[in-house]
Design an enzyme around this catalytic site. Structure first.
Site, PDB file in Angstrom:
ATOM      1  N   ASP A 103      25.038  41.355  40.908  1.00 44.69           N
ATOM      2  CA  ASP A 103      25.750  42.463  41.115  1.00 44.69           C
ATOM      3  C   ASP A 103      25.611  42.930  39.815  1.00 44.69           C
ATOM      4  O   ASP A 103      25.593  42.164  39.269  1.00 44.69           O
ATOM      5  CB  ASP A 103      27.031  43.152  41.553  1.00 44.69           C
ATOM      6  N   TYR A 123      33.160  30.876  40.281  1.00 48.94           N
ATOM      7  CA  TYR A 123      33.555  32.459  39.319  1.00 48.94           C
ATOM      8  C   TYR A 123      34.670  32.955  39.358  1.00 48.94           C
ATOM      9  O   TYR A 123      35.537  31.938  38.896  1.00 48.94           O
ATOM     10  CB  TYR A 123      33.151  33.280  40.915  1.00 48.94           C
ATOM     11  N   ASP A 179      34.212  47.254  44.711  1.00 47.90           N
ATOM     12  CA  ASP A 179      33.954  46.903  43.294  1.00 47.90           C
ATOM     13  C   ASP A 179      33.777  47.716  41.779  1.00 47.90           C
ATOM     14  O   ASP A 179      34.128  48.885  42.953  1.00 47.90           O
ATOM     15  CB  ASP A 179      32.429  46.074  42.540  1.00 47.90           C
ATOM     16  N   ARG A 197      33.800  39.952  46.230  1.00 51.04           N
ATOM     17  CA  ARG A 197      34.072  41.216  46.319  1.00 51.04           C
ATOM     18  C   ARG A 197      35.100  41.138  47.912  1.00 51.04           C
ATOM     19  O   ARG A 197      35.884  41.632  47.986  1.00 51.04           O
ATOM     20  CB  ARG A 197      33.036  42.071  46.783  1.00 51.04           C
TER      21      ARG A 197
END
Length: 298
Positions: free
Chosen positions: A47, A75, A89, A182
Protein backbone atom coordinates in the site's frame (compact mmCIF):
# COMPACT_ATOMS: atom_id res chain seq x y z
CA UNK A 1 29.47 0.81 -22.27
CA UNK A 2 28.40 1.04 -18.61
CA UNK A 3 26.85 -2.07 -17.09
CA UNK A 4 24.58 0.07 -14.89
CA UNK A 5 20.93 -0.28 -15.93
CA UNK A 6 21.74 -3.14 -18.30
CA UNK A 7 19.29 -6.06 -18.10
CA UNK A 8 21.02 -9.47 -17.97
CA UNK A 9 20.35 -11.90 -20.82
CA UNK A 10 17.21 -13.79 -19.85
CA UNK A 11 16.05 -10.99 -17.55
CA UNK A 12 16.20 -11.10 -13.78
CA UNK A 13 14.69 -10.27 -10.41
CA UNK A 14 15.19 -7.02 -8.48
CA UNK A 15 14.71 -6.17 -4.81
CA UNK A 16 13.60 -2.60 -4.13
CA UNK A 17 13.04 -0.78 -0.84
CA UNK A 18 9.81 1.08 -1.59
CA UNK A 19 9.46 4.35 0.34
CA UNK A 20 6.24 5.58 1.91
CA UNK A 21 4.10 7.40 -0.65
CA UNK A 22 4.43 5.81 -4.07
CA UNK A 23 2.17 2.96 -5.10
CA UNK A 24 3.63 -0.36 -6.19
CA UNK A 25 2.60 0.55 -9.74
CA UNK A 26 4.59 3.79 -9.40
CA UNK A 27 7.65 1.70 -8.58
CA UNK A 28 7.07 -0.56 -11.57
CA UNK A 29 6.79 2.53 -13.78
CA UNK A 30 10.01 3.93 -12.31
CA UNK A 31 11.92 0.75 -13.14
CA UNK A 32 10.44 0.72 -16.65
CA UNK A 33 11.73 4.25 -17.24
CA UNK A 34 15.19 3.55 -15.85
CA UNK A 35 15.64 0.35 -17.83
CA UNK A 36 13.62 1.34 -20.91
CA UNK A 37 11.85 -2.00 -20.60
CA UNK A 38 8.09 -2.55 -20.62
CA UNK A 39 8.22 -6.06 -19.22
CA UNK A 40 8.28 -5.40 -15.48
CA UNK A 41 5.98 -7.07 -12.96
CA UNK A 42 5.77 -7.28 -9.17
CA UNK A 43 5.18 -10.34 -6.99
CA UNK A 44 2.96 -8.62 -4.42
CA UNK A 45 1.88 -5.03 -3.81
CA UNK A 46 2.51 -2.70 -0.91
CA UNK A 47 0.00 0.00 0.00
CA UNK A 48 1.16 3.61 -0.51
CA UNK A 49 1.44 4.20 3.25
CA UNK A 50 3.68 1.13 3.59
CA UNK A 51 7.39 0.82 2.87
CA UNK A 52 9.81 -2.03 2.41
CA UNK A 53 10.70 -4.91 0.18
CA UNK A 54 9.14 -5.05 -3.27
CA UNK A 55 10.17 -7.88 -5.59
CA UNK A 56 10.12 -7.09 -9.31
CA UNK A 57 10.64 -9.42 -12.27
CA UNK A 58 12.09 -7.90 -15.43
CA UNK A 59 12.27 -8.91 -19.07
CA UNK A 60 11.71 -12.61 -19.85
CA UNK A 61 11.80 -13.24 -16.07
CA UNK A 62 8.34 -11.68 -15.74
CA UNK A 63 7.10 -15.20 -16.38
CA UNK A 64 8.45 -16.09 -12.94
CA UNK A 65 5.92 -13.88 -11.16
CA UNK A 66 3.33 -16.62 -10.70
CA UNK A 67 5.95 -18.86 -9.06
CA UNK A 68 7.18 -16.24 -6.59
CA UNK A 69 3.92 -14.74 -5.34
CA UNK A 70 3.28 -17.43 -2.71
CA UNK A 71 6.31 -16.78 -0.52
CA UNK A 72 5.89 -16.05 3.18
CA UNK A 73 6.24 -12.41 4.21
CA UNK A 74 7.63 -10.62 7.26
CA UNK A 75 6.53 -7.17 8.43
CA UNK A 76 7.08 -4.61 11.14
CA UNK A 77 3.87 -2.76 11.98
CA UNK A 78 2.41 -0.24 14.38
CA UNK A 79 -1.27 -0.17 15.33
CA UNK A 80 -2.99 2.68 17.14
CA UNK A 81 -5.65 1.48 19.54
CA UNK A 82 -8.82 3.43 20.11
CA UNK A 83 -9.17 4.86 16.60
CA UNK A 84 -10.70 2.85 13.77
CA UNK A 85 -10.71 3.89 10.10
CA UNK A 86 -12.74 2.51 7.23
CA UNK A 87 -9.59 1.40 5.41
CA UNK A 88 -7.85 0.14 8.59
CA UNK A 89 -4.89 2.40 7.77
CA UNK A 90 -4.02 6.12 8.14
CA UNK A 91 -5.44 7.00 4.71
CA UNK A 92 -9.03 6.23 5.66
CA UNK A 93 -11.79 8.14 7.39
CA UNK A 94 -12.21 7.71 11.15
CA UNK A 95 -15.29 5.59 11.83
CA UNK A 96 -14.92 4.73 15.53
CA UNK A 97 -13.11 5.96 18.64
CA UNK A 98 -12.99 4.84 22.27
CA UNK A 99 -10.85 4.98 25.39
CA UNK A 100 -10.91 1.26 26.23
CA UNK A 101 -7.21 1.03 25.33
CA UNK A 102 -6.36 2.99 28.49
CA UNK A 103 -7.40 -0.05 30.56
CA UNK A 104 -5.32 -2.58 28.62
CA UNK A 105 -1.99 -3.84 29.89
CA UNK A 106 1.08 -5.03 28.02
CA UNK A 107 0.40 -8.56 29.24
CA UNK A 108 -3.10 -8.44 27.76
CA UNK A 109 -1.74 -7.22 24.45
CA UNK A 110 0.82 -10.03 24.34
CA UNK A 111 -1.92 -12.53 25.07
CA UNK A 112 -4.17 -11.15 22.33
CA UNK A 113 -1.33 -11.33 19.82
CA UNK A 114 -0.59 -14.90 20.84
CA UNK A 115 -4.20 -15.84 20.19
CA UNK A 116 -3.77 -14.90 16.51
CA UNK A 117 -0.82 -17.21 15.86
CA UNK A 118 -1.37 -20.33 13.76
CA UNK A 119 -3.81 -21.12 10.98
CA UNK A 120 -6.70 -18.68 11.23
CA UNK A 121 -9.65 -17.52 9.17
CA UNK A 122 -9.14 -13.86 8.32
CA UNK A 123 -11.80 -11.52 7.00
CA UNK A 124 -10.14 -9.36 4.30
CA UNK A 125 -10.63 -5.59 4.60
CA UNK A 126 -13.45 -4.07 2.58
CA UNK A 127 -10.84 -1.76 1.06
CA UNK A 128 -8.78 -4.49 -0.57
CA UNK A 129 -8.05 -5.96 -3.97
CA UNK A 130 -10.23 -9.01 -3.30
CA UNK A 131 -12.62 -9.51 -6.21
CA UNK A 132 -16.41 -9.45 -5.97
CA UNK A 133 -18.13 -10.39 -9.23
CA UNK A 134 -14.91 -9.58 -11.05
CA UNK A 135 -14.43 -6.14 -9.45
CA UNK A 136 -11.98 -5.17 -6.71
CA UNK A 137 -13.71 -4.78 -3.35
CA UNK A 138 -12.11 -1.38 -2.73
CA UNK A 139 -13.83 0.07 -5.79
CA UNK A 140 -17.22 -0.92 -4.45
CA UNK A 141 -16.32 0.33 -0.98
CA UNK A 142 -15.28 3.73 -2.32
CA UNK A 143 -18.64 4.04 -4.07
CA UNK A 144 -20.31 3.41 -0.73
CA UNK A 145 -21.65 0.01 -1.77
CA UNK A 146 -21.99 -2.83 0.70
CA UNK A 147 -18.99 -5.14 0.59
CA UNK A 148 -19.37 -8.73 1.75
CA UNK A 149 -16.22 -10.84 1.71
CA UNK A 150 -15.75 -14.37 2.98
CA UNK A 151 -13.02 -15.18 5.52
CA UNK A 152 -9.97 -16.87 4.03
CA UNK A 153 -7.46 -19.20 5.70
CA UNK A 154 -4.04 -17.69 6.39
CA UNK A 155 -1.13 -18.80 8.55
CA UNK A 156 0.49 -16.55 11.14
CA UNK A 157 3.84 -18.16 11.85
CA UNK A 158 5.01 -15.54 14.33
CA UNK A 159 3.42 -12.48 15.93
CA UNK A 160 5.54 -10.73 18.53
CA UNK A 161 5.13 -7.47 20.44
CA UNK A 162 8.15 -5.20 19.89
CA UNK A 163 6.95 -2.04 21.64
CA UNK A 164 4.02 -1.06 23.88
CA UNK A 165 3.56 2.71 24.09
CA UNK A 166 -0.22 3.18 24.53
CA UNK A 167 -2.18 3.79 22.45
CA UNK A 168 0.46 2.49 19.99
CA UNK A 169 1.31 -1.19 19.70
CA UNK A 170 4.29 -2.18 17.55
CA UNK A 171 4.67 -5.79 16.46
CA UNK A 172 6.56 -8.07 14.09
CA UNK A 173 4.67 -10.64 12.05
CA UNK A 174 5.77 -13.51 9.83
CA UNK A 175 2.85 -14.81 7.81
CA UNK A 176 1.68 -16.62 4.72
CA UNK A 177 1.10 -14.85 1.44
CA UNK A 178 -2.33 -13.25 1.26
CA UNK A 179 -2.38 -12.11 4.90
CA UNK A 180 -3.62 -8.57 5.51
CA UNK A 181 -1.64 -6.98 8.34
CA UNK A 182 -4.31 -4.26 8.51
CA UNK A 183 -6.81 -6.98 9.34
CA UNK A 184 -4.48 -8.35 12.04
CA UNK A 185 -4.53 -4.92 13.70
CA UNK A 186 -8.34 -4.93 13.54
CA UNK A 187 -8.57 -8.43 15.01
CA UNK A 188 -6.05 -7.62 17.74
CA UNK A 189 -8.20 -4.66 18.74
CA UNK A 190 -11.36 -6.80 18.79
CA UNK A 191 -9.68 -9.21 21.18
CA UNK A 192 -8.88 -6.25 23.42
CA UNK A 193 -12.42 -4.89 23.22
CA UNK A 194 -11.43 -1.76 21.31
CA UNK A 195 -10.78 -0.61 17.76
CA UNK A 196 -7.57 0.18 15.87
CA UNK A 197 -5.89 1.02 12.59
CA UNK A 198 -2.34 0.65 11.29
CA UNK A 199 -0.23 3.79 11.38
CA UNK A 200 2.93 2.24 9.93
CA UNK A 201 3.83 -0.88 7.98
CA UNK A 202 7.18 -2.05 6.63
CA UNK A 203 7.81 -5.30 4.77
CA UNK A 204 11.20 -6.60 5.83
CA UNK A 205 11.32 -9.99 4.14
CA UNK A 206 9.79 -11.93 1.24
CA UNK A 207 10.68 -15.61 1.37
CA UNK A 208 14.47 -15.80 1.75
CA UNK A 209 15.03 -12.20 0.60
CA UNK A 210 15.59 -9.35 3.06
CA UNK A 211 15.01 -5.65 2.60
CA UNK A 212 18.56 -5.15 3.90
CA UNK A 213 19.80 -6.27 0.46
CA UNK A 214 17.38 -4.13 -1.55
CA UNK A 215 18.13 -1.14 -3.75
CA UNK A 216 16.87 2.25 -2.52
CA UNK A 217 13.53 2.96 -4.12
CA UNK A 218 14.60 6.25 -5.71
CA UNK A 219 17.11 4.40 -7.91
CA UNK A 220 19.21 7.56 -7.85
CA UNK A 221 22.36 5.61 -8.76
CA UNK A 222 20.63 3.33 -11.22
CA UNK A 223 20.63 -0.47 -11.14
CA UNK A 224 24.13 -1.95 -10.90
CA UNK A 225 24.98 -5.43 -12.22
CA UNK A 226 25.26 -6.89 -8.72
CA UNK A 227 21.64 -6.05 -7.91
CA UNK A 228 20.23 -8.66 -10.26
CA UNK A 229 19.08 -12.11 -9.21
CA UNK A 230 19.21 -14.45 -12.20
CA UNK A 231 16.08 -16.53 -12.90
CA UNK A 232 17.69 -19.82 -11.83
CA UNK A 233 18.89 -18.31 -8.54
CA UNK A 234 15.43 -16.85 -7.93
CA UNK A 235 14.12 -20.42 -7.72
CA UNK A 236 16.80 -21.57 -5.30
CA UNK A 237 15.32 -24.26 -3.07
CA UNK A 238 13.24 -25.87 -5.80
CA UNK A 239 14.16 -29.45 -6.78
CA UNK A 240 16.37 -29.38 -9.88
CA UNK A 241 17.08 -31.58 -12.86
CA UNK A 242 20.27 -30.89 -14.83
CA UNK A 243 19.96 -31.60 -18.56
CA UNK A 244 22.52 -32.37 -21.22
CA UNK A 245 22.50 -30.64 -24.60
CA UNK A 246 20.22 -33.16 -26.30
CA UNK A 247 17.71 -33.20 -23.45
CA UNK A 248 17.70 -29.41 -23.29
CA UNK A 249 17.01 -29.21 -27.01
CA UNK A 250 14.03 -31.53 -26.70
CA UNK A 251 12.59 -29.84 -23.60
CA UNK A 252 13.02 -26.38 -25.15
CA UNK A 253 10.70 -27.57 -27.93
CA UNK A 254 8.06 -28.71 -25.46
CA UNK A 255 8.82 -32.42 -25.53
CA UNK A 256 8.53 -34.66 -22.48
CA UNK A 257 11.60 -36.39 -21.09
CA UNK A 258 12.07 -39.57 -19.12
CA UNK A 259 14.54 -39.03 -16.27
CA UNK A 260 15.90 -41.17 -13.47
CA UNK A 261 14.02 -39.43 -10.68
CA UNK A 262 11.39 -40.93 -8.38
CA UNK A 263 9.82 -37.83 -6.79
CA UNK A 264 6.73 -36.05 -8.06
CA UNK A 265 5.77 -32.39 -8.25
CA UNK A 266 7.17 -29.15 -9.69
CA UNK A 267 10.88 -29.09 -10.51
CA UNK A 268 13.33 -26.74 -12.21
CA UNK A 269 15.10 -27.92 -15.34
CA UNK A 270 18.52 -26.30 -15.81
CA UNK A 271 21.01 -26.37 -18.65
CA UNK A 272 24.56 -25.11 -18.33
CA UNK A 273 23.71 -23.14 -15.20
CA UNK A 274 20.68 -21.36 -16.64
CA UNK A 275 16.96 -21.81 -16.11
CA UNK A 276 15.49 -23.74 -19.03
CA UNK A 277 12.01 -24.68 -17.79
CA UNK A 278 9.67 -25.18 -14.89
CA UNK A 279 8.35 -28.70 -15.18
CA UNK A 280 6.07 -31.23 -13.55
CA UNK A 281 7.76 -34.50 -12.64
CA UNK A 282 5.56 -37.56 -12.39
CA UNK A 283 6.75 -41.18 -12.30
CA UNK A 284 10.01 -40.32 -14.00
CA UNK A 285 8.42 -38.23 -16.75
CA UNK A 286 9.41 -34.56 -16.99
CA UNK A 287 6.67 -32.41 -18.52
CA UNK A 288 7.54 -28.78 -19.35
CA UNK A 289 5.01 -26.25 -18.00
CA UNK A 290 6.88 -23.01 -18.65
CA UNK A 291 9.93 -22.85 -20.93
CA UNK A 292 12.56 -20.13 -20.56
CA UNK A 293 14.83 -20.35 -23.61
CA UNK A 294 18.39 -19.52 -22.54
CA UNK A 295 20.25 -16.62 -24.16
CA UNK A 296 21.73 -19.07 -26.66
CA UNK A 297 19.32 -21.88 -27.50
CA UNK A 298 21.09 -25.26 -27.28
Amino acid sequence: MSEVNRIPPGGGVLRLDKPVGPTSHDMVARVRRVLQERRVGHTGTLDPFASGLLILCVGPATRLVQYLVGADKEYQATARLGVGTDTLDPEGAVVATDDVWRERTEEEVRGALGGLVGEILQLPPAFSAKKIDGEAAHRKARRGERVELAPVPVVIHELALTSFDPPDVAFRVRCSSGTYVRALARDLAHRLGTTAHLTALRRTRVGRWSVDDALPGDLADGIPPGAWIRPLAALDGWPRVALNDEEAQRLAHGQRLRVDRSETGPVVAEWQGTLLAICELDEGVLRPRRVFPPPETP
